[in-house]
Enzyme design. Structure first.
Site, PDB file in Angstrom:
ATOM      1  N   HIS A   1     -62.012 -20.097  -0.333  1.00 31.28           N
ATOM      2  CA  HIS A   1     -62.014 -21.147   0.703  1.00 31.28           C
ATOM      3  C   HIS A   1     -61.361 -20.567   1.960  1.00 31.28           C
ATOM      4  O   HIS A   1     -60.325 -19.901   1.875  1.00 31.28           O
ATOM      5  CB  HIS A   1     -61.221 -22.332   0.159  1.00 31.28           C
ATOM      6  CG  HIS A   1     -61.112 -23.518   1.054  1.00 31.28           C
ATOM      7  ND1 HIS A   1     -61.998 -23.793   2.073  1.00 31.28           N
ATOM      8  CD2 HIS A   1     -60.204 -24.542   1.054  1.00 31.28           C
ATOM      9  CE1 HIS A   1     -61.633 -24.923   2.662  1.00 31.28           C
ATOM     10  NE2 HIS A   1     -60.544 -25.388   2.075  1.00 31.28           N
TER      11      HIS A   1
ATOM     12  N   GLU B   1     -60.119 -22.293   4.624  1.00 29.52           N
ATOM     13  CA  GLU B   1     -59.034 -23.020   5.286  1.00 29.52           C
ATOM     14  C   GLU B   1     -57.765 -22.164   5.208  1.00 29.52           C
ATOM     15  O   GLU B   1     -57.487 -21.503   4.200  1.00 29.52           O
ATOM     16  CB  GLU B   1     -58.807 -24.401   4.651  1.00 29.52           C
ATOM     17  CG  GLU B   1     -57.899 -25.246   5.528  1.00 29.52           C
ATOM     18  CD  GLU B   1     -57.939 -26.742   5.241  1.00 29.52           C
ATOM     19  OE1 GLU B   1     -58.421 -27.147   4.168  1.00 29.52           O
ATOM     20  OE2 GLU B   1     -57.460 -27.502   6.106  1.00 29.52           O
TER      21      GLU B   1
ATOM     22  N   ASP C   1     -59.118 -25.657  -4.022  1.00 32.81           N
ATOM     23  CA  ASP C   1     -58.635 -27.026  -3.752  1.00 32.81           C
ATOM     24  C   ASP C   1     -58.953 -27.997  -4.900  1.00 32.81           C
ATOM     25  O   ASP C   1     -58.196 -28.957  -5.137  1.00 32.81           O
ATOM     26  CB  ASP C   1     -59.291 -27.583  -2.482  1.00 32.81           C
ATOM     27  CG  ASP C   1     -58.626 -27.084  -1.199  1.00 32.81           C
ATOM     28  OD1 ASP C   1     -57.507 -26.556  -1.265  1.00 32.81           O
ATOM     29  OD2 ASP C   1     -59.243 -27.237  -0.124  1.00 32.81           O
TER      30      ASP C   1
ATOM     31  N   HIS D   1     -63.402 -28.439  -0.481  1.00 34.07           N
ATOM     32  CA  HIS D   1     -63.137 -29.448   0.504  1.00 34.07           C
ATOM     33  C   HIS D   1     -63.831 -29.198   1.850  1.00 34.07           C
ATOM     34  O   HIS D   1     -63.921 -30.099   2.680  1.00 34.07           O
ATOM     35  CB  HIS D   1     -61.601 -29.486   0.624  1.00 34.07           C
ATOM     36  CG  HIS D   1     -60.950 -29.901   1.846  1.00 34.07           C
ATOM     37  ND1 HIS D   1     -60.030 -29.170   2.561  1.00 34.07           N
ATOM     38  CD2 HIS D   1     -61.064 -31.072   2.505  1.00 34.07           C
ATOM     39  CE1 HIS D   1     -59.589 -29.837   3.584  1.00 34.07           C
ATOM     40  NE2 HIS D   1     -60.178 -30.981   3.581  1.00 34.07           N
TER      41      HIS D   1
ATOM     42  N   TYR E   1     -53.754 -36.355  -4.029  1.00 32.67           N
ATOM     43  CA  TYR E   1     -54.500 -35.248  -3.411  1.00 32.67           C
ATOM     44  C   TYR E   1     -55.985 -35.616  -3.319  1.00 32.67           C
ATOM     45  O   TYR E   1     -56.622 -35.457  -2.261  1.00 32.67           O
ATOM     46  CB  TYR E   1     -54.303 -33.983  -4.257  1.00 32.67           C
ATOM     47  CG  TYR E   1     -54.915 -32.748  -3.659  1.00 32.67           C
ATOM     48  CD1 TYR E   1     -54.167 -31.899  -2.853  1.00 32.67           C
ATOM     49  CD2 TYR E   1     -56.244 -32.420  -3.886  1.00 32.67           C
ATOM     50  CE1 TYR E   1     -54.730 -30.764  -2.291  1.00 32.67           C
ATOM     51  CE2 TYR E   1     -56.817 -31.304  -3.335  1.00 32.67           C
ATOM     52  CZ  TYR E   1     -56.059 -30.472  -2.539  1.00 32.67           C
ATOM     53  OH  TYR E   1     -56.623 -29.356  -1.992  1.00 32.67           O
TER      54      TYR E   1
ATOM     55  N   HIS F   1     -51.977 -32.283   7.445  1.00 26.65           N
ATOM     56  CA  HIS F   1     -52.925 -33.037   8.278  1.00 26.65           C
ATOM     57  C   HIS F   1     -52.624 -34.532   8.248  1.00 26.65           C
ATOM     58  O   HIS F   1     -53.536 -35.354   8.174  1.00 26.65           O
ATOM     59  CB  HIS F   1     -54.375 -32.809   7.834  1.00 26.65           C
ATOM     60  CG  HIS F   1     -54.757 -31.364   7.722  1.00 26.65           C
ATOM     61  ND1 HIS F   1     -55.875 -30.934   7.063  1.00 26.65           N
ATOM     62  CD2 HIS F   1     -54.170 -30.259   8.191  1.00 26.65           C
ATOM     63  CE1 HIS F   1     -55.965 -29.629   7.122  1.00 26.65           C
ATOM     64  NE2 HIS F   1     -54.932 -29.188   7.813  1.00 26.65           N
TER      65      HIS F   1
ATOM     66  N   ASP G   1     -54.666 -22.375   4.777  1.00 28.96           N
ATOM     67  CA  ASP G   1     -53.624 -22.395   3.743  1.00 28.96           C
ATOM     68  C   ASP G   1     -53.966 -21.405   2.626  1.00 28.96           C
ATOM     69  O   ASP G   1     -53.091 -21.038   1.831  1.00 28.96           O
ATOM     70  CB  ASP G   1     -53.384 -23.807   3.184  1.00 28.96           C
ATOM     71  CG  ASP G   1     -54.647 -24.575   2.850  1.00 28.96           C
ATOM     72  OD1 ASP G   1     -55.724 -24.221   3.357  1.00 28.96           O
ATOM     73  OD2 ASP G   1     -54.550 -25.548   2.076  1.00 28.96           O
TER      74      ASP G   1
ATOM     75  N   HIS H   1     -53.430 -25.083  -5.347  1.00 31.14           N
ATOM     76  CA  HIS H   1     -52.294 -25.925  -4.960  1.00 31.14           C
ATOM     77  C   HIS H   1     -51.661 -26.518  -6.213  1.00 31.14           C
ATOM     78  O   HIS H   1     -52.370 -27.123  -7.042  1.00 31.14           O
ATOM     79  CB  HIS H   1     -52.739 -27.096  -4.077  1.00 31.14           C
ATOM     80  CG  HIS H   1     -53.203 -26.706  -2.708  1.00 31.14           C
ATOM     81  ND1 HIS H   1     -52.386 -26.066  -1.798  1.00 31.14           N
ATOM     82  CD2 HIS H   1     -54.391 -26.886  -2.082  1.00 31.14           C
ATOM     83  CE1 HIS H   1     -53.060 -25.870  -0.669  1.00 31.14           C
ATOM     84  NE2 HIS H   1     -54.274 -26.343  -0.820  1.00 31.14           N
TER      85      HIS H   1
HETATM   86 FE1  FEO Z   1     -58.962 -27.107   2.078  1.00 32.75          FE
HETATM   87 FE2  FEO Z   1     -56.079 -26.131   0.484  1.00 32.75          FE
HETATM   88  O1  FEO Z   1     -57.396 -26.148   1.821  1.00 32.75           O
END
Ligand code: FEO
Length: 395
Positions: A79, A81, A163, A144, A191, A25, A83, A222
């Site tokens: 989550h 999102e 996250d 997030h 991050y 992003h 990813d 991550h």
């Molecule tokens: Fe908010 Fe790693 O996605």
């Protein structure tokens, strides 16, 4: 066949390593990204999170090393999102009866909107027995997205944090004590600065919820898993999420014929002369996400632009727009707008307005010089920086 890695007895890392992704992003991920997912081999085979859809082959290969994917009975989606959720449809092709758990109602609604699938909602305090283990859930909204939650496994003392506590850091190593510590904390801070920074109060709530847990491992979604520096990363999150500032300055500028650059150098030098460490960034030479990393905890931020076609330079406008989205209101943060012009000081004025929108405390008016700043102009800049520092002492 790609390897799964056993991080604790019967708990396997089965994620994907995105060695060459350089943007998330618009945040520069110079060390790549990992999408960590975890397979728990209990009476009910359980998957915690999945991987970005383009990594589903890699993800499935790692799972298949440990178990036939059709045996997966439980998917915890911490989550939505993509990813982390992007490979849920692939898993469901292999294990169509797997039951999916996500935070309710946000995670349930978001998963339904993304994939049209049925999901069981859980909330903070809910537990799920998967055999020898009982998973418990803590909702961590806005760390997030509204749906975020973390999953705690008390038997193994592992927090699957998604996250939260993550870093974009692709490496063959999986644990914090196996990589360069400075680089690890730099990536964790970058991050935080680029993903979590606007949500300090929510991050504080998440910290309060996890501080009472007995944790021997934080398995993020991550980057690196924390096991040796858990106390340290929690302390860092505490400082970052309460917006603590350091006595340091960051000066960012773009310039056409070096007048604004001259001013930026003078301002930087003025901070240093007053004993305040300062960093100077040419906005066109440094990625915005690296500048935010440095600005996140700086008490003083000075931004400069010349005037181009009645506007600040587009590079500076883009930088301010990115900062506006991330920087929370913080009365301790002091801003300074400056720049040069030929016939109308519109660029520096727009920088001032941009810093106002970023909620900076602005103790001196915009500093704008026509054509090329004189030696007297530059001396006056030093005096203005001293005024800014005096104001900082009051804040
Ligand atoms: Fe908010 Fe790693 O996605």
């Amino acid at each position: 066949m790609l390897n799964a890695i056993e991080i604790s007895p019967d708990i396997w890392w089965v994620g994907g390593i995105d060695w060459n992704e350089r943007s998330f992003h618009g945040y520069s991920t110079e060390r790549g990204i990992t999408y960590n997912a975890y397979l728990i081999m209990d009476e009910k085979v359980t998957l915690i999170d999945t991987a970005k859809a383009t990594f589903s082959d890699e993800f499935m290969q790692r799972i298949s090393q440990v178990v036939d994917p059709s045996k997966i009975e439980v998917i915890v989606a911490n989550h939505v999102e993509m990813d982390h959720s992007g490979s849920i449809p692939v898993i469901l092709k292999h294990a169509p009866n797997a039951k999916i758990y996500a935070s309710g109602p946000a995670g349930v609604n978001e998963l339904r909107a993304h994939f049209g699938i049925e999901v069981e909602g859980v909330k903070t305090g809910d537990t799920l027995s998967i055999g020898k283990r009982t998973l418990s859930f803590v909702q961590t909204p806005m760390v997030h997205w509204p749906d975020n939650m973390v999953t705690y496994c008390p038997e193994d003392k592992i927090l699957f944090s998604n996250d939260c506590f993550g870093q974009h850091f692709a490496t063959t190593k999986r644990f914090d004590d196996e990589v360069d510590r400075c680089e690890l904390f730099r990536q964790a801070k970058k991050y935080y600065a680029n993903i979590v920074l606007p949500y300090g109060p929510q991050a504080q709530n998440a910290l309060k919820a996890v501080k009472g847990l007995d944790i021997k491992m934080i398995a993020t979604s991550h980057g690196i898993i924390w096991r040796s520096y858990i106390k340290e990363i929690i302390e860092k999150y505490d400082a970052w999420s309460t917006y603590q500032v350091e006595e340091k300055a960051v000066v960012a500028f773009d310039s056409m014929w070096h007048s604004t650059e001259l001013m930026a150098r003078e301002i930087t030098d003025a901070f240093i002369a007053e004993g305040i460490p300062a960093t100077l960034f040419d906005i066109k030479a440094t990625h915005v996400s690296d500048m935010i990393l440095e600005m996140m905890d700086a008490r003083y931020v000075a931004v400069g632009s010349p005037t181009l076609n009645s506007n600040m330079l587009p590079t500076v406008a883009g930088f301010l727009a990115y900062m506006r989205g991330l920087m929370p209101r913080n009365p301790q943060r002091i801003g300074l707008a400056f720049g040069s012009y030929g016939w109308a000081p519109l660029g520096p004025k727009q920088v001032y307005e941009g810093l106002e929108q970023c909620k900076f405390n602005l103790p001196v008016p915009v500093i704008a010089h026509q054509w090329i700043p004189t030696a007297d102009d530059l001396s006056e800049l030093q005096a203005q920086v001293r005024r800014v520092i005096e104001e900082g002492k009051e804040a």
